[in-house]
Design an enzyme around this catalytic site. Structure first.
Site, PDB file in Angstrom:
ATOM      1  N   GLU A 269      10.455  34.205 -33.815  1.00 25.72           N
ATOM      2  CA  GLU A 269       9.521  34.275 -33.823  1.00 25.72           C
ATOM      3  C   GLU A 269       9.476  33.957 -32.486  1.00 25.72           C
ATOM      4  O   GLU A 269       9.298  32.572 -31.851  1.00 25.72           O
ATOM      5  CB  GLU A 269       9.078  32.882 -34.522  1.00 25.72           C
ATOM      6  CG  GLU A 269       8.043  32.733 -35.988  1.00 25.72           C
ATOM      7  CD  GLU A 269       7.783  34.004 -36.851  1.00 25.72           C
ATOM      8  OE1 GLU A 269       6.881  34.327 -36.045  1.00 25.72           O
ATOM      9  OE2 GLU A 269       7.731  34.392 -37.610  1.00 25.72           O
ATOM     10  N   CYS A 303       2.746  29.062 -29.443  1.00 29.57           N
ATOM     11  CA  CYS A 303       2.310  30.900 -28.749  1.00 29.57           C
ATOM     12  C   CYS A 303       0.985  31.457 -29.628  1.00 29.57           C
ATOM     13  O   CYS A 303       1.476  32.628 -29.080  1.00 29.57           O
ATOM     14  CB  CYS A 303       4.159  31.019 -29.917  1.00 29.57           C
ATOM     15  SG  CYS A 303       3.751  30.269 -31.500  1.00 29.57           S
TER      16      CYS A 303
END
Length: 519
Positions: A269, A303
């Site tokens: 990720e 993110c």
């Protein structure tokens, strides 16, 4: 002084955080770690919160050995019973939601409401995992051979290594650990060196559940350590079949190479460079609110933060004007102050990245139209507070192609939906995306094969704030991994296809004849 104002010492006491804390546990036993001390300072006021004695490689070896032993027992416990353990972990997290949320806010810097939201994510994913513990389905297939049955099933992998970033100090662990646990794995968490106290607090909270249920020692493990002690050797360890990493693209590439060389599994990720396409057919007020939340939540340190607004030319000027007026109302301040909307960046290094990005914007002929200063003086003593920044750019300049983990929002124009999608996809990252439009031709195109190339694509909502029910992750330099909901549980298990012959003959597939024995 600030810590006293917000009762930080009482919070630390509730969470079992001492002045100096050990950095390793097997879930029920804490180690007397001997690594160098790491001091955790709050970006909110620059004050020392507490210290951690880092775990060393010797501690890691002890944990791995106990984890291997625990796996032998844990994998054979019926899955719904493993789910019951997770349910009790959820209950404990709920009891400590407020103090843990406050620690997340104070150690990391996100505002208190976001800290509470992070702990709620942990509670929610625990709920999801409990339900998932009765739904680890395989499939049954019809065999081409008479009196044969075929099906596939899933088995635990072993030790799941979890490496988390500073921006979600507790939630990302839960996305991985709680799903991995119901899947029959044992887990080893290596948190960011910047937010180790949050990880220690989580293990203090769940220790009671593990002890009361006689969960094998070594099932839920923590090693709080910098790369000085636990680094590439962890990634290269064949005893850890799966490594899940949340971090930058640069770190992810390194992890992928090292784990890939031993043919281990990874869940990556990594970076995001997320955009919202704002159509002339969209609801402008909704788009404005979504853009604000996307760009400034967690001070731009998600993110999934919105980095780019791709705005139709016919409404560009008006939207820009409204956006600046909205930014003028942003209150930057202490994250535990209920009036604060934007807290500090994680540290002074992040502030330098913020300043350097602005320098690059100007060098590349971009135009900063709002904000960008670093706050100083009373209330900003930590040196980590910045004013969210808006910049106008022509397309995806080199600096726009990068992910600056700070509240910088780039504005650019488009003429038609084809150009908008081209601009949207023309970056290396591919995590989250959104379009604001009521035109079904645009929205369906954005979600189609020729539309957004991201792992997450939204219509009329922001790029951030994902629910735990859907699989979370992205494509391209975001890594391709998936965590949390949907069928992301499959990444934590090994798949096996089974064929059973319940007849008295031995037919071969594809009708092959292979008779070597004489009658």
């Amino acid at each position: 002084m600030t810590a006293d104002k917000y009762n930080i010492q009482q919070t630390l006491k509730e969470l079992g955080i001492r002045d100096v804390n050990p950095g390793a546990t097997t879930g029920t036993q804490w180690f007397d770690t001997r690594g160098n001390i790491i001091e955790s300072y709050s970006p909110a006021d620059g004050q020392l919160i507490a210290k951690v004695k880092q775990g060393t490689w010797g501690d890691y070896e002890k944990i791995i050995q106990r984890a291997q032993e625990a796996f032998i027992t844990w994998r054979m416990i019926p899955t719904p019973k493993r789910g019951e353990i997770v349910r009790q972990i959820r209950n404990e997290l709920r009891k400590y939601k407020e103090p843990l949320g406050k620690l997340v806010s104070y150690e990391m810097g996100k505002i208190y409401q976001e800290g509470l939201g992070e702990v709620q994510e942990m509670i929610d994913i625990a709920d999801f995992a409990v339900g998932q513990s009765r739904q680890l389905y395989g499939s049954t297939m019809h065999s081409e051979r008479e009196k044969h049955r075929m099906y596939d099933q899933y088995h635990p992998l072993g030790i799941t290594g979890i490496i988390t970033a500073f921006n979600f100090p507790t939630a990302v662990w839960s996305w991985n650990a709680l799903i991995a646990l119901i899947a029959g794995n044992v887990v080893l968490w290596k948190p960011s060196s910047k937010v180790m106290l949050c990880a220690i607090a989580v293990h203090n909270i769940i220790q009671k559940v593990l002890k009361e249920n006689n969960v094998p020692e070594g099932t839920v493990n923590l090693i709080a350590s910098s790369s000085k002690y636990i680094g590439d050797d962890f990634l290269a360890d064949k005893r850890v079949p799966l490594i899940s990493v949340t971090g930058s693209t640069r770190i992810g590439k390194r992890v992928a190479r090292i784990v890939g060389e031993r043919l281990g599994k990874t869940i990556l990720e990594l970076g995001g460079n997320n955009a919202i396409v704002i159509s002339q057919y969209g609801d402008r007020e909704m788009a404005l609110r979504a853009s604000m939340f996307g760009a400034i939540a967690t001070a731009g340190q998600r993110c999934t933060s919105t980095r780019r607004l791709i705005i139709h030319e016919c409404m560009y000027d008006l939207f820009k004007e409204k956006l600046i007026k909205a930014y003028e109302q942003i209150r930057v301040g202490h994250p535990l102050d209920e009036k604060t909307v934007v807290g500090p960046l994680i540290d002074k290094s992040a502030v330098e990245d913020f300043k350097n990005a602005q320098k690059s914007i100007k060098e590349q002929d971009g135009n900063i139209i709002y904000g960008g200063k670093v706050y100083e003086g009373e209330g900003f003593e930590s040196g980590c507070y910045v004013q969210p920044c808006i910049a106008e750019v022509e397309g995806n300049l080199p600096i726009v192609q990068e992910e600056t983990f700070a509240p910088i929002l780039y504005l650019m124009k488009y003429k038609n939906i084809e150009e908008a999608i081209q601009l949207h996809n023309d970056v290396p990252q591919g995590l989250s995306s959104a379009i604001f439009s009521k035109n079904i031709h645009e929205t369906e195109r954005f979600l189609s094969h020729e539309g957004s190339d991201c792992g997450i694509a939204n219509v009329n909502i922001a790029t951030n704030g994902a629910e735990i029910g859907g699989a979370f992750g992205g494509e391209k330099e975001t890594g391709g991994g998936r965590e949390s909901g949907s069928d992301a549980w499959k990444a934590y298990m090994r798949r096996q296809t089974n064929t059973i012959n319940f007849g008295t003959e031995l037919p071969l597939a594809q009708g092959i004849k292979f008779d070597v024995f004489e009658e």
